[in-house]
Design a protein around this motif. Sequence first.
Motif, mmCIF file in Angstrom:
data_model
loop_
_atom_site.group_PDB
_atom_site.id
_atom_site.type_symbol
_atom_site.label_atom_id
_atom_site.label_comp_id
_atom_site.label_asym_id
_atom_site.label_seq_id
_atom_site.Cartn_x
_atom_site.Cartn_y
_atom_site.Cartn_z
ATOM 1 N N GLU A 176 0.712 -1.224 -0.066
ATOM 2 C CA GLU A 176 -0.088 0.016 -0.024
ATOM 3 C C GLU A 176 0.916 1.250 -0.072
ATOM 4 O OE1 GLU A 176 -3.487 1.996 2.812
ATOM 5 O OE2 GLU A 176 -2.846 0.022 2.982
ATOM 6 N N ALA A 177 1.850 1.190 0.807
ATOM 7 C CA ALA A 177 2.876 2.314 0.825
ATOM 8 C C ALA A 177 3.631 2.537 -0.301
ATOM 9 C CB ALA A 177 3.629 2.292 2.046
ATOM 10 N N ALA A 178 4.054 1.405 -1.089
ATOM 11 C CA ALA A 178 4.779 1.255 -2.339
ATOM 12 C C ALA A 178 3.809 1.989 -3.516
ATOM 13 C CB ALA A 178 5.042 0.161 -2.838
ATOM 14 N N VAL A 179 2.497 1.588 -3.503
ATOM 15 C CA VAL A 179 1.595 2.253 -4.472
ATOM 16 C C VAL A 179 1.481 3.788 -4.191
ATOM 17 C CG1 VAL A 179 -0.421 2.335 -5.347
ATOM 18 C CG2 VAL A 179 0.698 0.153 -4.943
ATOM 19 N N LYS A 180 1.381 4.080 -3.153
ATOM 20 C CA LYS A 180 1.327 5.409 -2.463
ATOM 21 C C LYS A 180 2.628 6.330 -2.960
ATOM 22 C CE LYS A 180 -0.783 6.190 1.460
ATOM 23 N NZ LYS A 180 -1.012 6.278 2.843
ATOM 24 N N PHE A 181 3.729 5.747 -2.884
ATOM 25 C CA PHE A 181 4.832 6.266 -3.271
ATOM 26 C C PHE A 181 4.942 6.547 -4.861
ATOM 27 C CE2 PHE A 181 9.499 6.276 -4.747
ATOM 28 C CZ PHE A 181 9.870 7.445 -3.857
ATOM 29 N N LEU A 182 4.610 5.531 -5.767
ATOM 30 C CA LEU A 182 4.487 5.800 -7.180
ATOM 31 C C LEU A 182 3.564 6.763 -7.349
ATOM 32 C CD1 LEU A 182 4.795 2.158 -8.529
ATOM 33 C CD2 LEU A 182 6.452 3.537 -7.946
ATOM 34 N N GLU A 183 2.228 6.974 -6.613
ATOM 35 C CA GLU A 183 1.421 8.223 -6.881
ATOM 36 C C GLU A 183 1.786 9.275 -6.803
ATOM 37 O OE1 GLU A 183 -1.971 6.644 -4.365
ATOM 38 O OE2 GLU A 183 -2.647 5.379 -6.286
ATOM 39 N N TYR A 184 2.818 9.457 -5.499
ATOM 40 C CA TYR A 184 3.586 10.650 -4.976
ATOM 41 C C TYR A 184 4.480 11.115 -6.085
ATOM 42 C CZ TYR A 184 7.473 13.197 -2.971
ATOM 43 O OH TYR A 184 8.429 14.177 -2.880
ATOM 44 N N LEU A 185 5.222 10.180 -6.635
ATOM 45 C CA LEU A 185 6.082 10.318 -8.004
ATOM 46 C C LEU A 185 5.347 11.131 -9.115
ATOM 47 C CD1 LEU A 185 8.646 7.153 -8.230
ATOM 48 C CD2 LEU A 185 8.951 9.678 -6.908
ATOM 49 N N ALA A 186 4.097 10.871 -9.225
ATOM 50 C CA ALA A 186 3.406 11.473 -10.533
ATOM 51 C C ALA A 186 2.805 12.948 -10.001
ATOM 52 C CB ALA A 186 2.237 10.527 -10.635
ATOM 53 N N SER A 187 3.262 13.396 -8.787
ATOM 54 C CA SER A 187 2.620 14.508 -8.430
ATOM 55 C C SER A 187 3.690 15.607 -9.088
ATOM 56 C CB SER A 187 2.617 14.786 -6.973
ATOM 57 O OG SER A 187 4.047 14.759 -6.473
ATOM 58 N N ASP A 188 2.763 16.876 -9.142
ATOM 59 C CA ASP A 188 3.775 17.963 -9.882
ATOM 60 C C ASP A 188 4.908 18.037 -8.998
ATOM 61 O OD1 ASP A 188 1.255 18.272 -11.252
ATOM 62 O OD2 ASP A 188 0.890 20.427 -10.813
ATOM 63 N N LYS A 189 4.844 18.385 -7.791
ATOM 64 C CA LYS A 189 6.070 18.786 -7.140
ATOM 65 C C LYS A 189 7.177 17.506 -7.514
ATOM 66 C CE LYS A 189 7.646 20.285 -2.754
ATOM 67 N NZ LYS A 189 7.553 20.695 -1.315
ATOM 68 N N ALA A 190 6.950 16.182 -7.193
ATOM 69 C CA ALA A 190 7.769 15.049 -7.367
ATOM 70 C C ALA A 190 8.421 15.278 -8.632
ATOM 71 C CB ALA A 190 7.066 13.752 -6.888
ATOM 72 N N GLN A 191 7.303 15.196 -9.693
ATOM 73 C CA GLN A 191 7.731 15.533 -11.070
ATOM 74 C C GLN A 191 8.909 15.910 -11.499
ATOM 75 O OE1 GLN A 191 6.291 13.686 -14.556
ATOM 76 N NE2 GLN A 191 6.663 12.186 -12.691
ATOM 77 N N ASN A 192 9.019 17.380 -10.801
ATOM 78 C CA ASN A 192 10.018 18.362 -11.091
ATOM 79 C C ASN A 192 11.369 17.732 -10.425
ATOM 80 O OD1 ASN A 192 9.828 20.774 -12.448
ATOM 81 N ND2 ASN A 192 8.023 21.346 -11.499
ATOM 82 N N TYR A 193 11.273 17.387 -9.245
ATOM 83 C CA TYR A 193 12.373 16.623 -8.598
ATOM 84 C C TYR A 193 12.914 15.526 -9.373
ATOM 85 C CZ TYR A 193 11.288 19.250 -4.141
ATOM 86 O OH TYR A 193 11.322 20.414 -3.375
ATOM 87 N N ASN A 204 18.302 16.350 -15.816
ATOM 88 C CA ASN A 204 18.094 17.012 -16.919
ATOM 89 C C ASN A 204 16.969 16.398 -17.843
ATOM 90 O OD1 ASN A 204 19.716 19.487 -16.298
ATOM 91 N ND2 ASN A 204 21.361 18.124 -16.696
ATOM 92 N N GLU A 205 15.775 15.800 -17.408
ATOM 93 C CA GLU A 205 15.017 15.106 -18.243
ATOM 94 C C GLU A 205 13.866 15.853 -17.854
ATOM 95 O OE1 GLU A 205 15.375 10.697 -18.024
ATOM 96 O OE2 GLU A 205 16.602 11.216 -16.354
ATOM 97 N N TRP A 206 12.698 15.246 -18.963
ATOM 98 C CA TRP A 206 11.325 16.167 -18.825
ATOM 99 C C TRP A 206 10.417 15.188 -17.927
ATOM 100 C CZ3 TRP A 206 14.627 15.513 -23.087
ATOM 101 C CH2 TRP A 206 14.889 16.738 -23.605
ATOM 102 N N PRO A 207 9.628 15.938 -17.347
ATOM 103 C CA PRO A 207 8.479 15.180 -16.562
ATOM 104 C C PRO A 207 7.634 14.516 -17.545
ATOM 105 C CG PRO A 207 8.587 17.523 -15.895
ATOM 106 C CD PRO A 207 9.329 17.356 -17.243
ATOM 107 N N ALA A 208 7.153 12.992 -16.828
ATOM 108 C CA ALA A 208 6.112 12.230 -17.707
ATOM 109 C C ALA A 208 4.827 12.814 -17.678
ATOM 110 C CB ALA A 208 6.263 11.026 -17.001
ATOM 111 N N VAL A 209 4.409 13.568 -16.747
ATOM 112 C CA VAL A 209 3.219 14.088 -16.765
ATOM 113 C C VAL A 209 3.232 15.454 -17.505
ATOM 114 C CG1 VAL A 209 1.496 15.228 -15.273
ATOM 115 C CG2 VAL A 209 2.730 13.045 -14.380
ATOM 116 N N ARG A 210 2.549 15.363 -18.730
ATOM 117 C CA ARG A 210 2.464 16.473 -19.693
ATOM 118 C C ARG A 210 2.170 17.810 -19.163
ATOM 119 N NH1 ARG A 210 -0.122 12.166 -23.870
ATOM 120 N NH2 ARG A 210 1.652 11.193 -24.555
ATOM 121 N N SER A 211 1.384 17.939 -18.024
ATOM 122 C CA SER A 211 1.017 19.150 -17.601
ATOM 123 C C SER A 211 2.098 19.796 -16.641
ATOM 124 C CB SER A 211 -0.454 19.191 -17.004
ATOM 125 O OG SER A 211 -0.038 18.266 -15.804
ATOM 126 N N VAL A 212 2.972 19.350 -16.233
ATOM 127 C CA VAL A 212 4.082 19.698 -15.386
ATOM 128 C C VAL A 212 5.069 20.517 -16.479
ATOM 129 C CG1 VAL A 212 5.930 19.028 -13.942
ATOM 130 C CG2 VAL A 212 3.713 18.051 -13.806
#
Length: 341
Positions: free
Chosen positions: A270-287, A293-301
């Motif tokens: 459950e925590a593992a899935v929560k972490f992957l979902e966190y990686l998809a958040s705007d803030k984590a996507q930037n980190y 020097n790559e591009w976020p996977a979430v296109r709106s970021v």
Amino acid sequence: MLKLSLLTAALLAVSAGAQAQELNIYSARHYQTDELLYKGFTDQTGIKINRIEAGDAALVERLKSEGAKSPADVILMVDAARLWRAESDGLFQPVKSKVLAERIPANLQGGEPGQDPQWFGFSTRARVIVYNKATVNPADVDTYEKLADPKNKGKVCTRSGSHPYMLSLLGSLIERNGEAAAEKWAKGMVANMARNPQGGDTDQIKGVASGECGVALTNNYYYVRMARSDKPEDKAAIAKIGFLWPDQAGQGVHMNVAGGAVARHAPHKEAAVKFLEYLASDKAQNYFAAGNNEWPAVRSVKTDNAALEALGTFKAETVSIGAIGRNQVTAQKILDRTGYR
């Protein structure tokens, strides 16, 4: 007796609660910005992160040796070829998540078609072309296919064909153009080599700058690192090099990923899935993306990385990263048949 049973039950509940507040991550990523990434998750959830860092191959071997007793919850790796191999080895498990389904584009989700994804791309990197400005006309090398054209004989440099970056590129070309066309391309590349495949992507860039190579393939962040470097030798090298996005009039530049998955035997799923979902958040996507020097996977970021913005806009391929993974075996057979070492 009843009191003892109640006490035991209470202790077990406390123990289970404490255990759920930890997450064990096996990571092949080694970027300073990842510290902020992990801190952000702990601050947000209260879940402590325990981390093991090693190369992709070492992590896979560790997971295999640990088997069902592995404490790993989340696995972070780079390159679709490596992620697919780990999936094929049975090291991941399917993940059903509305957040990930909505945030991560379908073509950046790995796994078998029609089933829940087993891994997700959280940042993207482009396989670009660099050329020697003094000896090569960019119009002669502006597609992957042109690199294999006889007019570029004796000019092309790459790392080993069996390296995951090259396997993924060939896997993409198989998906885009078919196996026969991909094999023809590999034959042409072998015929056009300026030297035997060797070194990493930075070595290819330096080979182009020195004139030993006329043109080479590299992931975009190797070029950006040298372009941002304060070393005089790197500045001198970059001044001699041209940079271009391949296939802009066609299917676009080949895109690979850095990604993550839930380990097959994750004790804290459950925590593992929560972490992957966190990686998809705007803030984590930037980190996650800015660390290399790559591009976020979430296109709106949107990133605030000036070095990436300096590269300009480009057309990216839309090939499924899962399909690129599944083409790895065929790609390796093509490389073996064509002598692409």
